[in-house]
Design a protein around this motif. Structure first.
Motif, mmCIF file in Angstrom:
data_model
loop_
_atom_site.group_PDB
_atom_site.id
_atom_site.type_symbol
_atom_site.label_atom_id
_atom_site.label_comp_id
_atom_site.label_asym_id
_atom_site.label_seq_id
_atom_site.Cartn_x
_atom_site.Cartn_y
_atom_site.Cartn_z
ATOM 1 N N PHE A 138 0.814 -1.200 0.000
ATOM 2 C CA PHE A 138 0.000 0.000 0.000
ATOM 3 C C PHE A 138 0.856 1.261 0.000
ATOM 4 N N ASP A 139 0.309 2.298 -0.628
ATOM 5 C CA ASP A 139 0.741 3.660 -0.365
ATOM 6 C C ASP A 139 -0.385 4.310 0.419
ATOM 7 N N MET A 140 -0.120 5.451 1.021
ATOM 8 C CA MET A 140 -1.175 6.085 1.808
ATOM 9 C C MET A 140 -1.035 7.596 1.793
ATOM 10 N N GLU A 141 -2.154 8.253 1.990
ATOM 11 C CA GLU A 141 -2.198 9.710 2.060
ATOM 12 C C GLU A 141 -2.602 10.119 3.468
ATOM 13 N N THR A 142 -1.862 11.031 4.051
ATOM 14 C CA THR A 142 -2.136 11.498 5.409
ATOM 15 C C THR A 142 -3.384 12.368 5.457
ATOM 16 N N PHE A 143 -4.181 12.213 6.522
ATOM 17 C CA PHE A 143 -5.272 13.145 6.781
ATOM 18 C C PHE A 143 -4.668 14.353 7.492
ATOM 19 N N TYR A 144 -4.624 15.489 6.783
ATOM 20 C CA TYR A 144 -3.968 16.665 7.315
ATOM 21 C C TYR A 144 -4.931 17.521 8.134
ATOM 22 N N ILE A 145 -4.437 17.972 9.274
ATOM 23 C CA ILE A 145 -5.183 18.911 10.114
ATOM 24 C C ILE A 145 -4.627 20.290 9.830
ATOM 25 N N GLU A 146 -5.418 21.097 9.145
ATOM 26 C CA GLU A 146 -4.938 22.377 8.650
ATOM 27 C C GLU A 146 -5.810 23.520 9.160
ATOM 28 N N ASP A 147 -5.334 24.723 8.882
ATOM 29 C CA ASP A 147 -5.995 25.946 9.331
ATOM 30 C C ASP A 147 -7.481 25.964 8.979
ATOM 31 N N GLN A 148 -7.816 25.659 7.734
ATOM 32 C CA GLN A 148 -9.209 25.779 7.308
ATOM 33 C C GLN A 148 -10.118 24.786 8.018
ATOM 34 N N LEU A 149 -9.638 23.586 8.269
ATOM 35 C CA LEU A 149 -10.435 22.605 9.004
ATOM 36 C C LEU A 149 -10.752 23.121 10.402
ATOM 37 N N ILE A 150 -9.753 23.676 11.081
ATOM 38 C CA ILE A 150 -9.972 24.181 12.440
ATOM 39 C C ILE A 150 -10.958 25.341 12.426
ATOM 40 N N ARG A 151 -10.830 26.230 11.446
ATOM 41 C CA ARG A 151 -11.775 27.350 11.349
ATOM 42 C C ARG A 151 -13.191 26.854 11.038
ATOM 43 N N ASN A 152 -13.298 25.823 10.225
ATOM 44 C CA ASN A 152 -14.620 25.287 9.900
ATOM 45 C C ASN A 152 -15.296 24.676 11.127
ATOM 46 N N ILE A 153 -14.500 24.096 12.024
ATOM 47 C CA ILE A 153 -15.058 23.578 13.282
ATOM 48 C C ILE A 153 -15.684 24.719 14.080
ATOM 49 N N GLN A 154 -14.997 25.845 14.117
ATOM 50 C CA GLN A 154 -15.544 27.008 14.820
ATOM 51 C C GLN A 154 -16.780 27.555 14.111
ATOM 52 N N ILE A 155 -16.720 27.627 12.794
ATOM 53 C CA ILE A 155 -17.853 28.143 12.017
ATOM 54 C C ILE A 155 -19.081 27.263 12.194
ATOM 55 N N GLU A 156 -18.855 25.951 12.282
ATOM 56 C CA GLU A 156 -19.950 25.002 12.433
ATOM 57 C C GLU A 156 -20.670 25.191 13.768
ATOM 58 N N GLY A 157 -20.016 25.824 14.710
ATOM 59 C CA GLY A 157 -20.656 26.136 15.979
ATOM 60 C C GLY A 157 -20.439 25.121 17.075
ATOM 61 N N PHE A 158 -19.473 24.203 16.911
ATOM 62 C CA PHE A 158 -19.182 23.262 17.982
ATOM 63 C C PHE A 158 -18.561 24.010 19.163
ATOM 64 N N PRO A 159 -18.968 23.699 20.394
ATOM 65 C CA PRO A 159 -18.340 24.345 21.556
ATOM 66 C C PRO A 159 -16.845 24.040 21.586
#
Length: 260
Positions: A138-159
């Motif tokens: 297998f080869d694999m691609e990392t699931f990246y935790i990036e700026d936009q993902l973190i901002r989207n969590i805030q935008i989504e309204g999660f505490p």
């Protein structure tokens, strides 16, 4: 107990001729058989004597079929000059000291690869675990935790409880990184740090509550994300049993992919 998670996507979608793949699904039985052929050897005292896999079984993660196993990898403590006697004379010899550590891995029918460590010491073996899976073909691609993902969590309204801005560039301000906490119960007063640096830095960390299973506890789970090493941390003690914990892991990764 905190669990340290890392998520990857296997390359089966790009290699439909890979014998592990069928109808865009991972052939779990074929993968399981290969893992069993690569079981880690154990000596007479129960210690591992080589790399490989162990306790391999089929499981369900939510509605997803998967394989769960231990992955055993070798880590080095470094090289040391050890005293010894040779031909009745004292001498020294440079020797490497190593040890074996384990991680829990999941391979899902959707070609997801999840690595889980029990503590930060064990997570040093992440590259060795990836190498063991890559040896299967297998080869694999990392699931990246990036700026936009973190901002989207805030935008989504999660505490959310805490966050970090990194790579701050603001004229007249020498700050380059700032970590801060808020009271998630206070929805009236905005975070001044968030307002001050939101347009001038990248978000690299967030601690938030994700709603889960409204019919029975736990109703929400605290999750911490770090862009450094793309690490996900969950407290396993928040769950009533291991199966609920495993179900949440898949639920969380699906939610994070949606938010990307």
């Amino acid at each position: 107990m905190a669990s340290y998670l890392y998520a990857f996507t296997l390359n089966t979608a790009e290699q439909p001729d890979l014998f592990y793949s069928e109808d865009e699904k991972l052939r779990l039985e074929s993968v399981l058989e290969e893992l069993e052929r690569r079981q880690a050897p154990v000596d007479d005292n129960g210690f591992f004597d080589g790399e490989g896999f162990g306790q391999i079984e089929r499981v369900r993660l939510g509605n997803t079929e998967a394989i769960c196993a231990f992955c055993v990898t070798s880590s080095s403590l470094g090289y040391y000059n050890e005293a010894k006697i040779r031909d009745n004379s004292f001498t020294t010899e440079k020797r490497q000291h190593k040890y074996y550590t384990k991680s829990t891995i999941f391979l899902t029918e959707n070609s997801e690869f999840i690595v889980m460590f029990d503590n930060s010491m064990e997570e040093r073996a992440k590259s060795g675990v990836k190498k063991q899976i890559e040896l299967l073909g297998f080869d694999m691609e990392t699931f990246y935790i990036e700026d936009q993902l973190i901002r989207n969590i805030q935008i989504e309204g999660f505490p959310w409880h805490a966050a970090t801005f990194n790579k701050i560039v603001k004229h007249g301000d020498s700050t380059r990184r700032v970590s801060f906490a808020i009271d998630p119960a206070n929805s009236e007063d905005p975070s001044l740090v968030q307002q001050h640096y939101s347009d001038h830095g990248e978000m690299s960390h967030i601690k938030f509550d994700l709603p889960f299973n409204p019919d029975e506890p736990p109703h929400s789970i605290t999750v911490t994300l770090y862009s450094d090493k793309n690490r996900i941390i969950i407290n396993e003690n928040e769950f009533q049993n291991t199966q609920k914990f495993y179900d949440f892991v898949v639920y969380l990764l699906n939610k994070l992919r949606e938010l990307k």
